[in-house]
Design an enzyme around this catalytic site. Structure first.
Site, PDB file in Angstrom:
ATOM      1  N   GLU A  28       0.886  -1.164   0.000  1.00 24.41           N
ATOM      2  CA  GLU A  28       0.000   0.000   0.000  1.00 24.41           C
ATOM      3  C   GLU A  28       0.920   1.209   0.000  1.00 24.41           C
ATOM      4  O   GLU A  28       1.519   1.548   1.007  1.00 24.41           O
ATOM      5  CB  GLU A  28      -0.922  -0.023   1.222  1.00 24.41           C
ATOM      6  N   CYS A  86      -1.968   9.180   2.654  1.00 28.68           N
ATOM      7  CA  CYS A  86      -1.798   8.606   1.314  1.00 28.68           C
ATOM      8  C   CYS A  86      -3.051   8.779   0.474  1.00 28.68           C
ATOM      9  O   CYS A  86      -2.973   8.868  -0.756  1.00 28.68           O
ATOM     10  CB  CYS A  86      -1.409   7.134   1.410  1.00 28.68           C
TER      11      CYS A  86
END
Length: 500
Positions: A244, A278
């Site tokens: 990720e 993010c």
């Protein structure tokens, strides 16, 4: 010219490092830098615990995981204060993060049996004499390398799901938030009474050692550049990974959008957690019909928002990121962009004030590269086709948000990203049943949801004969008559086009 560099000194047992308060520079805690041998020892201990933990029923593991969740929830103010000290975020934001993480622990514990337990599947007409079933078995030991920006929510998206699936876990928290990681691991061991969840601390070398220590899978959250290094280290032992990585998420605002709500969400998405998210908002594309209204609304909101020790926006956690933010803002200004809020002077030593940039070329750093600060670019578009095209024109594909009263779903379907939110911001992250992850340079694999549980398992298929077949196909005694009968069966099943 080749430059020879001296290899970094190998960490010695007994070495330590300090975690610092990013708002003040004060020491928060001291933690061991664990060597490769110490990491391997932790994995070996986890391997022993995996036999016990994996042998429990889903219900028994649920009981243990809920005890852990309850223990953490009862001490949530303590955890939130530690997050504030090590990472810098306001206590209210820390409480929100931890609360969402508890929701995920609960979901993983409660749904693992339904998602992973053995279930029957159709054997098909050719194999009708068989009973077919599939279950998902734990891998064994999972290594989790966590980030500093969401030191509770993000790693637990891997840790809790891996544990619920029956794995033991070795967790390496970021060197910026090791105390938060240690707190969660200790809470688990206090609640469960067994070291099924192990802690290792250190710098990058410790994470690399975990990749090479014989774990059955590594779950990594962090930058794309570091993710590539993790993959390279794991490749040495064919250890699978889930990555990720970074994002460059957009907000798309259609002509029929609720402009007030869109501006409020875009500002929060860009500046909450000091922009260190993010899935945070970094780009905004607004239909020309509502562009002026949107820009005036969001600039008015941003103008009164401050980043300081007591404000709603905390410090930049990693000192090196300040330089990245400054370079992106400067590059945008150098190429014709304008700062309608903030600007280059808004980038301080520890704190960065909200910065909104307009008229920024699409090939600039501020549009193409992850900034990871409380900044955003806003661009006017003529159509939603243009907004979608520009949104998709980066190497990232993590999340995005769409504001539209009529066409939100249709627009979101066309965005190249692992996740989208319609008329809300990053809402998909708070829904435990939805998978979380990206495409392109944002990584691969999924955490959260049924897909997140399956990520830490392997499929175990079983076919059991219920009665002898009419035609024995798996025998050298098969006759020419049997072959003819088989051809007839195949023709009946697959030889005629089916009507639509």
């Amino acid at each position: 010219m080749t430059v020879m560099t001296q290899a970094p000194a190998r960490p010695q047992s007994g070495s330590t490092f300090e975690s610092l308060n990013p708002a003040t520079g004060e020491v928060v805690g001291t933690h061991p830098v664990q060597t490769a041998e110490e990491v391997q020892a932790a994995v070996a201990r986890a391997r022993e615990e995996a036999a016990w933990w994996g042998g429990l029923s889903f219900g028994e593991r649920k009981t243990h995981l809920n005890a852990w969740k309850t223990s953490m929830t009862q001490r949530l103010p303590e955890l939130a204060e530690l997050m504030r000290l090590e990472m810098g975020k306001p206590v209210g934001d820390a409480m929100l993060e931890a609360g969402l993480a508890m929701e995920h622990v609960s979901w993983a514990a409660g749904h693992a049996g339904r998602v992973l337990g053995r279930r029957r599947v159709s054997p098909g007409l050719m194999m009708v004499n068989q009973s077919a079933s599939v279950a998902f078995k734990p891998l064994g030991v999972v290594g989790v390398i966590g980030p500093w920006n969401y030191p509770v929510f993000t790693p637990l998206g891997s840790v809790a799901y891996a544990l619920a699936a029956g794995n033991a876990v070795v967790f390496k928290p970021s060197e910026h938030t090791p105390g938060v990681g240690a707190w969660m691991v200790q809470a688990f061991q206090d609640a469960v009474g067994r070291p099924v969840l192990q802690l290792v601390t250190g710098l990058g070398a410790t994470g690399a050692a975990l990749c090479r220590a014989g774990v059955d899978k590594v779950a990594f959250t962090g930058s794309t550049a570091t993710g590539k290094k993790v993959m390279a280290a794991c490749a040495e032992t064919l250890t699978p990974v889930v990555i990720e990585a970074g994002g460059k998420d957009s907000v798309i605002v259609d002509a029929d959008a609720d402009v007030e709500a869109a501006a409020d969400a875009a500002l929060w998405g860009a500046c909450s957690n000091a922009g260190q998210t993010c899935i945070g908002v970094e780009r905004v594309y607004v239909h020309e019909k509502v562009y002026d209204e949107f820009l005036s609304t969001i600039t008015a909101k941003a103008a009164v928002l401050r980043a300081d020790r007591d404000g709603k926006i905390g410090p930049i956690t990693m000192p090196s990121q300040v330089g990245v933010i400054r370079s992106h803002v400067q590059d945008a200004l150098d190429h014709g962009g304008r700062a309608v809020v903030g600007g280059i002077d808004a980038v301080g030593e520890r704190f960065v004030q909200p910065t909104i940039l307009v008229d920024v070329p699409e090939d600039s750093l501020a549009v193409q590269e992850e900034t990871f600060g409380p900044t955003m670019t806003i661009a006017k578009v003529r159509t939603m086709d243009e907004a979608i095209e520009k949104t998709n024109a980066t190497r990232y594909g993590l999340g995005n948000t769409v504001f539209s009263k009529v066409n939100g779903m249709a627009i979101a379907e066309r965005v190249r990203s692992g996740m989208s939110a319609v008329n809300g911001v990053i809402s998909f992250a708070g829904i435990p049943s939805l998978p979380f992850g990206g495409v392109g340079d944002s990584g691969f694999g999924r955490i959260h949801g049924p897909e997140g549980l399956k990520e830490f398992t392997y499929a175990k298929a079983i076919a059991r004969q219920r009665f002898k077949p009419m035609i024995n196909l798996t025998s050298f005694d098969r006759t020419a008559k049997a072959d003819k009968q088989l051809a007839q069966v195949i023709g009946l099943l697959h030889g005629r086009a089916k009507k639509r």
